[in-house]
Design an enzyme around this catalytic site. Sequence first.
Site, short mmCIF file in Angstrom:
data_model
loop_
_atom_site.label_atom_id
_atom_site.label_comp_id
_atom_site.label_asym_id
_atom_site.label_seq_id
_atom_site.Cartn_x
_atom_site.Cartn_y
_atom_site.Cartn_z
N LYS A 1 0.89 -1.17 0.00
CA LYS A 1 0.00 0.00 0.00
C LYS A 1 0.92 1.22 0.00
CE LYS A 1 -2.06 2.93 1.97
NZ LYS A 1 -1.80 4.34 1.66
N GLU B 1 8.77 1.23 11.45
CA GLU B 1 9.87 2.14 11.15
C GLU B 1 9.28 3.54 11.15
OE1 GLU B 1 12.12 0.91 7.75
OE2 GLU B 1 12.09 -1.18 8.34
N CYS C 1 13.86 10.04 7.50
CA CYS C 1 13.63 9.72 8.92
C CYS C 1 14.88 9.95 9.76
CB CYS C 1 13.14 8.29 9.05
SG CYS C 1 14.22 7.10 8.25
N GLU D 1 9.38 15.97 15.41
CA GLU D 1 9.90 15.75 14.06
C GLU D 1 9.18 16.72 13.12
OE1 GLU D 1 8.58 12.32 11.76
OE2 GLU D 1 10.66 11.92 11.26
P1 NAD Z 1 2.07 8.58 7.39
O1 NAD Z 1 2.14 8.00 8.75
O2 NAD Z 1 1.16 9.73 7.17
O3 NAD Z 1 1.61 7.46 6.33
C1 NAD Z 1 2.32 6.26 6.14
C2 NAD Z 1 1.42 5.24 5.47
O4 NAD Z 1 0.37 4.84 6.36
C3 NAD Z 1 0.71 5.76 4.21
O5 NAD Z 1 0.70 4.73 3.26
C4 NAD Z 1 -0.69 6.07 4.70
O6 NAD Z 1 -1.67 6.03 3.69
C5 NAD Z 1 -0.89 4.94 5.70
N1 NAD Z 1 -1.91 5.20 6.71
C6 NAD Z 1 -2.32 6.39 7.21
N2 NAD Z 1 -3.26 6.20 8.19
C7 NAD Z 1 -3.42 4.86 8.30
C8 NAD Z 1 -4.24 4.02 9.14
N3 NAD Z 1 -5.07 4.55 10.05
N4 NAD Z 1 -4.14 2.69 8.98
C9 NAD Z 1 -3.28 2.15 8.09
N5 NAD Z 1 -2.50 2.89 7.26
C10 NAD Z 1 -2.57 4.22 7.37
O7 NAD Z 1 3.57 8.91 7.00
P2 NAD Z 1 4.16 9.84 5.83
O8 NAD Z 1 3.82 11.27 6.13
O9 NAD Z 1 3.83 9.29 4.50
O10 NAD Z 1 5.73 9.63 6.07
C11 NAD Z 1 6.48 10.42 6.93
C12 NAD Z 1 6.89 9.68 8.18
O11 NAD Z 1 7.53 8.47 7.86
C13 NAD Z 1 7.90 10.46 9.01
O12 NAD Z 1 7.51 10.42 10.36
C14 NAD Z 1 9.19 9.70 8.81
O13 NAD Z 1 10.14 9.82 9.84
C15 NAD Z 1 8.70 8.30 8.67
N6 NAD Z 1 9.69 7.47 7.99
C16 NAD Z 1 10.38 6.56 8.75
C17 NAD Z 1 11.36 5.77 8.16
C18 NAD Z 1 12.15 4.78 8.99
O14 NAD Z 1 12.80 3.93 8.40
N7 NAD Z 1 12.13 4.85 10.32
C19 NAD Z 1 11.63 5.89 6.80
C20 NAD Z 1 10.90 6.81 6.05
C21 NAD Z 1 9.92 7.59 6.66
#
Ligand code: NAD
Length: 507
Positions: free
Chosen positions: A191, A265, A299, A396
């Site tokens: 997804k 992550e 991240c 963050e």
């Molecule tokens: P997000 O949490 O908004 O979304 C991530 C995913 O979750 C998307 O596919 C979204 O559609 C889905 N999602 C949203 N609500 C959901 C729910 N209730 N149930 C299931 N799925 C749901 O994140 P983003 O804004 O796309 O990404 C940014 C974040 O990702 C930052 O906090 C960043 O630090 C983190 N990140 C972490 C790593 C790591 O390896 N630790 C790597 C990249 C990004």
Amino acid sequence: MTEQDAVIEHESGTEAAMRKFGSFVGGAAVDPEPDAEVITLENPATRRPYGVVHAASPQLVDRAVRSARTAQAEWWAMGPAERTRRMTAWADLVDRSADILADLDVESVGRVRREAVGDVVKSTDQIRFWAQEGPRLVRRSERSAVPEHLFLTCPGPVGVAALLLPGNVPSRMLLVHSAVALGCGNAVVVKPADASPSSALKLAELALAAGLPAGLINVVVGGAATGAALAAHEQVGGLSFTGSTATGRRVAAIVAERFGKVALELGGKSPQIVFSDADIDAVCEAIVWSFCANAGQICTAGTRALVHREVYDDVVARLAALAGRVRVGDPGDDATQVGPLSSGRQFDKVVGLVARAKREARLVFGGQPVADLPGYYFQPTIFADVPAAAEIFQEEVFGPVLCVTPFDDEEQAIALANDSRYALASNVWTADLRRALRVADRIEAGTVWCGTSRIGDPHMPLTAGRKSGNSHARGLVDVFTQDKLVAVSLRDTDTGPHWGLAAERTN
Ligand code: NAD
């Protein structure tokens, strides 16, 4: 173009020009479902809408998971050599398509094109690595100490691996996570983030073209509801979620309801400790790169510079001077170093956090959206004298924003570094190796980079703690494999533990 113009363009004449993105299940594109939720896609560099996503319903998610189960049986039956060969063919094809994939990520989330191409190529090394390493991990066997028995430990795939991905580096995330899942013998249902379905769909098509079975990589597009349906699916054997800490908490709760396995992550707020004996020129350069690259949407971005007071003023001045040289602009231009933020939502978040930070810390550079560019561009921004209690020190941002805070001694530097709800990555800058290792030993973070930054190796664990989650890269193996024990008696007769009931009957 104003926001209103964009809406008018979307609603009227260019409707036909809007590209439509649906799911890819069982090796074929799926027609839009009648009542599908529709998400409009917008190019963050121009704020122009260019497409619509027809979000997958729970029924379609179910179809994707079932299709993955069927394909996984075929995948596993091929045996390791053939799986390795086909994964390598996929990696080769992805390499050759790096330009196309990069263009899709430029359009959907504003990635700097040059970096996006490099990332795709780097990520295919992970596919080649896991194509070899995965089969090795799922054929381990050990001899036990129990007499007259052979105990075989048979780790195997979990079957269906689900990947819930973020929008910051779309192609890279899919490649790295699929590499582990497929290498360990699973099929995947992906997804992608709401805003970045296009490269995921392309990667799934390339997998099919490279000879991976239909249904081995399925893509369900959409937003939170689609993601939640996938997380809740009983036949998902292991799920990796990469995204924000807030969403990670929700996803972990959904998976816990069905006692599933989940790798998280999540976010970070990584410290960079700068001692006065460090090579200050080189360190300032590294810090600016770390907090600005990908518009700060990484991240592990090193967004808290903790600087020894002896060199503090000098470092702040140099950071500000370097930030002024960063080339912000069109992500498709080869000269650009920082493109737009990935979405309007992300832009609003950065604007809000920076406005509040101006009341808590001293702004020394930036602090505004870029005035003469139409997209979601934000200036590289530096705050100095940031107290540890400030929101901008703790939260963050996921934008090109750096906090700088002075320290007086090693003890205080370590305390400031550890004063965070995150524990993802960190950096130590000093010429004193003994001190670097002493500090590294006490920093509470999954990774400590000393004299370098953001270097990884698929052989090595990259991990995380606290609100940064429980996993990273190699940790996915635990979630995508399942141990099994096969215990075999070597005696001539079948005599397991028993009560002798059969003998009683004959007497
Ligand atoms: P997000 O949490 O908004 O979304 C991530 C995913 O979750 C998307 O596919 C979204 O559609 C889905 N999602 C949203 N609500 C959901 C729910 N209730 N149930 C299931 N799925 C749901 O994140 P983003 O804004 O796309 O990404 C940014 C974040 O990702 C930052 O906090 C960043 O630090 C983190 N990140 C972490 C790593 C790591 O390896 N630790 C790597 C990249 C990004």
